[in-house]
Scaffold this active site. Structure first.
Site, PDB file in Angstrom:
ATOM      1  N   PRO A  96       8.907  -2.762  13.600  1.00  0.00           N
ATOM      2  CA  PRO A  96       9.105  -1.411  14.144  1.00  0.00           C
ATOM      3  C   PRO A  96       9.767  -0.490  13.113  1.00  0.00           C
ATOM      4  O   PRO A  96      10.653  -0.929  12.385  1.00  0.00           O
ATOM      5  CB  PRO A  96      10.002  -1.619  15.366  1.00  0.00           C
ATOM      6  CG  PRO A  96      10.511  -3.015  15.284  1.00  0.00           C
ATOM      7  CD  PRO A  96       9.624  -3.786  14.361  1.00  0.00           C
ATOM      8  N   VAL A  97       9.300   0.760  13.041  1.00  0.00           N
ATOM      9  CA  VAL A  97       9.876   1.687  12.053  1.00  0.00           C
ATOM     10  C   VAL A  97      11.202   2.267  12.548  1.00  0.00           C
ATOM     11  O   VAL A  97      11.456   2.300  13.749  1.00  0.00           O
ATOM     12  CB  VAL A  97       8.913   2.851  11.675  1.00  0.00           C
ATOM     13  CG1 VAL A  97       7.693   2.318  10.934  1.00  0.00           C
ATOM     14  CG2 VAL A  97       8.509   3.646  12.888  1.00  0.00           C
ATOM     15  N   LEU A 101      15.046  -2.834  10.705  1.00  0.00           N
ATOM     16  CA  LEU A 101      14.424  -4.118  10.341  1.00  0.00           C
ATOM     17  C   LEU A 101      13.729  -4.070   8.981  1.00  0.00           C
ATOM     18  O   LEU A 101      13.007  -4.994   8.615  1.00  0.00           O
ATOM     19  CB  LEU A 101      13.452  -4.586  11.425  1.00  0.00           C
ATOM     20  CG  LEU A 101      14.070  -4.989  12.769  1.00  0.00           C
ATOM     21  CD1 LEU A 101      13.013  -5.559  13.699  1.00  0.00           C
ATOM     22  CD2 LEU A 101      15.186  -6.009  12.598  1.00  0.00           C
ATOM     23  N   GLY A 102      13.936  -2.991   8.259  1.00  0.00           N
ATOM     24  CA  GLY A 102      13.431  -2.944   6.877  1.00  0.00           C
ATOM     25  C   GLY A 102      11.947  -2.679   6.749  1.00  0.00           C
ATOM     26  O   GLY A 102      11.319  -3.114   5.780  1.00  0.00           O
ATOM     27  N   ALA A 105      10.840  -0.986   3.321  1.00  0.00           N
ATOM     28  CA  ALA A 105      10.928  -1.855   2.145  1.00  0.00           C
ATOM     29  C   ALA A 105       9.860  -2.947   2.209  1.00  0.00           C
ATOM     30  O   ALA A 105       9.268  -3.316   1.185  1.00  0.00           O
ATOM     31  CB  ALA A 105      12.316  -2.480   2.051  1.00  0.00           C
ATOM     32  N   ALA A 106       9.567  -3.443   3.417  1.00  0.00           N
ATOM     33  CA  ALA A 106       8.561  -4.503   3.540  1.00  0.00           C
ATOM     34  C   ALA A 106       7.174  -3.965   3.182  1.00  0.00           C
ATOM     35  O   ALA A 106       6.403  -4.630   2.481  1.00  0.00           O
ATOM     36  CB  ALA A 106       8.569  -5.075   4.954  1.00  0.00           C
ATOM     37  N   ASP A 147      17.851  -3.792   1.296  1.00  0.00           N
ATOM     38  CA  ASP A 147      16.579  -4.064   1.983  1.00  0.00           C
ATOM     39  C   ASP A 147      15.526  -4.589   1.012  1.00  0.00           C
ATOM     40  O   ASP A 147      14.905  -5.624   1.266  1.00  0.00           O
ATOM     41  CB  ASP A 147      16.040  -2.788   2.662  1.00  0.00           C
ATOM     42  CG  ASP A 147      16.766  -2.461   3.950  1.00  0.00           C
ATOM     43  OD1 ASP A 147      17.870  -2.997   4.160  1.00  0.00           O
ATOM     44  OD2 ASP A 147      16.234  -1.666   4.741  1.00  0.00           O
TER      45      ASP A 147
HETATM   46  O1  PMV Z   1      18.688   0.824   8.588  1.00  0.00           O
HETATM   47  P1  PMV Z   1      18.371  -0.136   7.492  1.00  0.00           P
HETATM   48  O2  PMV Z   1      17.855  -1.436   7.950  1.00  0.00           O
HETATM   49  O3  PMV Z   1      17.529   0.461   6.417  1.00  0.00           O
HETATM   50  O4  PMV Z   1      19.742  -0.585   6.824  1.00  0.00           O
HETATM   51  C1  PMV Z   1      20.494   0.296   6.095  1.00  0.00           C
HETATM   52  C2  PMV Z   1      21.728  -0.348   5.621  1.00  0.00           C
HETATM   53  C3  PMV Z   1      22.772   0.659   5.140  1.00  0.00           C
HETATM   54  O5  PMV Z   1      23.866  -0.107   4.641  1.00  0.00           O
HETATM   55  C4  PMV Z   1      23.250   1.509   6.299  1.00  0.00           C
HETATM   56  C5  PMV Z   1      22.238   1.559   4.053  1.00  0.00           C
HETATM   57  C6  PMV Z   1      21.989   0.856   2.739  1.00  0.00           C
HETATM   58  O6  PMV Z   1      21.262   1.446   1.927  1.00  0.00           O
HETATM   59  O7  PMV Z   1      22.523  -0.219   2.485  1.00  0.00           O
END
Ligand code: PMV
Length: 308
Positions: A96-97, A101-102, A105-106, A147
């Site tokens: 899910p965007v 859950l990344g 990046a995935a 990520d």
């Molecule tokens: O929301 P996500 O899964 O992209 O996680 C971001 C994590 C943070 O620490 C809030 C930002 C980062 O770049 O590390």
């Protein structure tokens, strides 16, 4: 035809503070995947097709800042070859965007690997992660790089910004239930808001970041010494710190509470916050009960993942 895929991820401990140089722990989530397929087509050029975002365009029609186009262009540049012609890049993802859950990046990692494979070239994990990081900057502004790192290596990591990757050695497996609030939330915005607050109250925020950093280090020790069941209370503490940084939300707090009541050993939001997913550490035999309780409390989806 060439294919590549990449998993989702969750941050176990340390989100937000990781942007300021504190360590964080993250693990891949293989139950959800981004998948990229490259096919030869008749028309010239490179076509990008991502049905879930209604994208079906020629690469040249997309702006330099378009994350998918930028990933393709940067990868072709890094591969140091003539760009391929007459190919379609099909991007699909079950991650899910905007949910922590990344997914961004995935998708990047899967595109980079599929292109390298298609061009019969090899990229090291370090190169893949660095390329994905370039796209992360387009999505998130000032990402820590966690990520792209955990997703490229697809292994549990102890991550410190701008430091060489350290793998997290999980001595004894443990189960995590992930609960989705269904509320999409922008990591870029929550990271920006923390930056604003940090600017206003530097001492308070430095203290919060340091407290999170020390939780991460303790959690690492527990995981690496085979005592995962004892890190539950650290999740609760980490969640409380994130709440005081104003990156949680009523929906996240509600699911965290529901998981604890249903027998989780600890629970917290995971990722950028304000929505997206929360995670709970569950003792053996409890993942079904915790999943059910999360759904009853309003989670739109749950995933049970084993970290080993
Ligand atoms: O929301 P996500 O899964 O992209 O996680 C971001 C994590 C943070 O620490 C809030 C930002 C980062 O770049 O590390």
């Amino acid at each position: 035809m060439t294919k590549a895929s990449a998993p989702g991820k969750i941050i176990l401990f340390g989100e937000h503070a990781v942007v300021y140089g504190e360590p964080a722990l993250a693990v891949p989530v293989t139950q959800v995947q981004a998948e990229v397929r490259i096919d030869k087509i008749f028309s010239p050029g490179i076509r990008l097709n991502a049905p879930s975002i209604q994208l079906n365009e020629k690469l040249e029609a997309l702006a330099p800042t378009h994350p998918l186009a930028a990933t393709v262009r940067n990868t072709l540049h890094a591969l140091e070859t003539e760009p391929p012609s007459s190919i379609a890049i099909l991007i699909r993802s079950s991650i899910p965007v905007a949910s922590g859950l990344g997914s961004g990046a995935a998708v990047s990692v899967a595109i980079i690997r599929a292109l390298a494979k298609h061009m019969k070239k090899t990229l090291t994990d370090e190169q893949v992660s660095a390329l994905a990081f370039e796209t992360e900057k387009l999505y998130h502004g000032t990402p820590s790089g966690i990520d792209n790192t955990v997703i490229t290596y697809a292994k549990p990591v102890y991550f410190v910004k701008d430091q060489p990757i350290e793998l997290l050695h999980v001595k004894k497996a443990f189960a995590i239930v992930i609960g989705d609030t269904g509320v999409p939330a922008s990591t870029k915005e929550s990271v920006r808001d923390v930056r604003v607050q940090h600017h206003k109250k530097p001492e308070r925020y430095e203290t919060l970041f340091a407290a999170i950093g020390s939780i991460v280090k303790t959690a690492r020790q527990l995981i690496e010494s085979g005592m995962p069941e004892s890190f539950g209370p650290l999740m609760d503490e980490n969640h409380a710190l994130l709440r005081s940084m104003k990156v949680s939300s009523p929906e996240l707090d509600n699911l965290v509470e529901a998981a604890r009541k249903a027998g989780a050993l600890g629970a917290k939001m995971s990722g950028g916050g304000r929505g997206g997913n929360m995670i709970a550490l569950v003792p053996p035999g409890k993942s079904g009960a915790v999943s059910r309780a999360l759904k009853e409390a309003g989670a739109v989806n749950t995933i049970v993942t084993k970290v080993a």
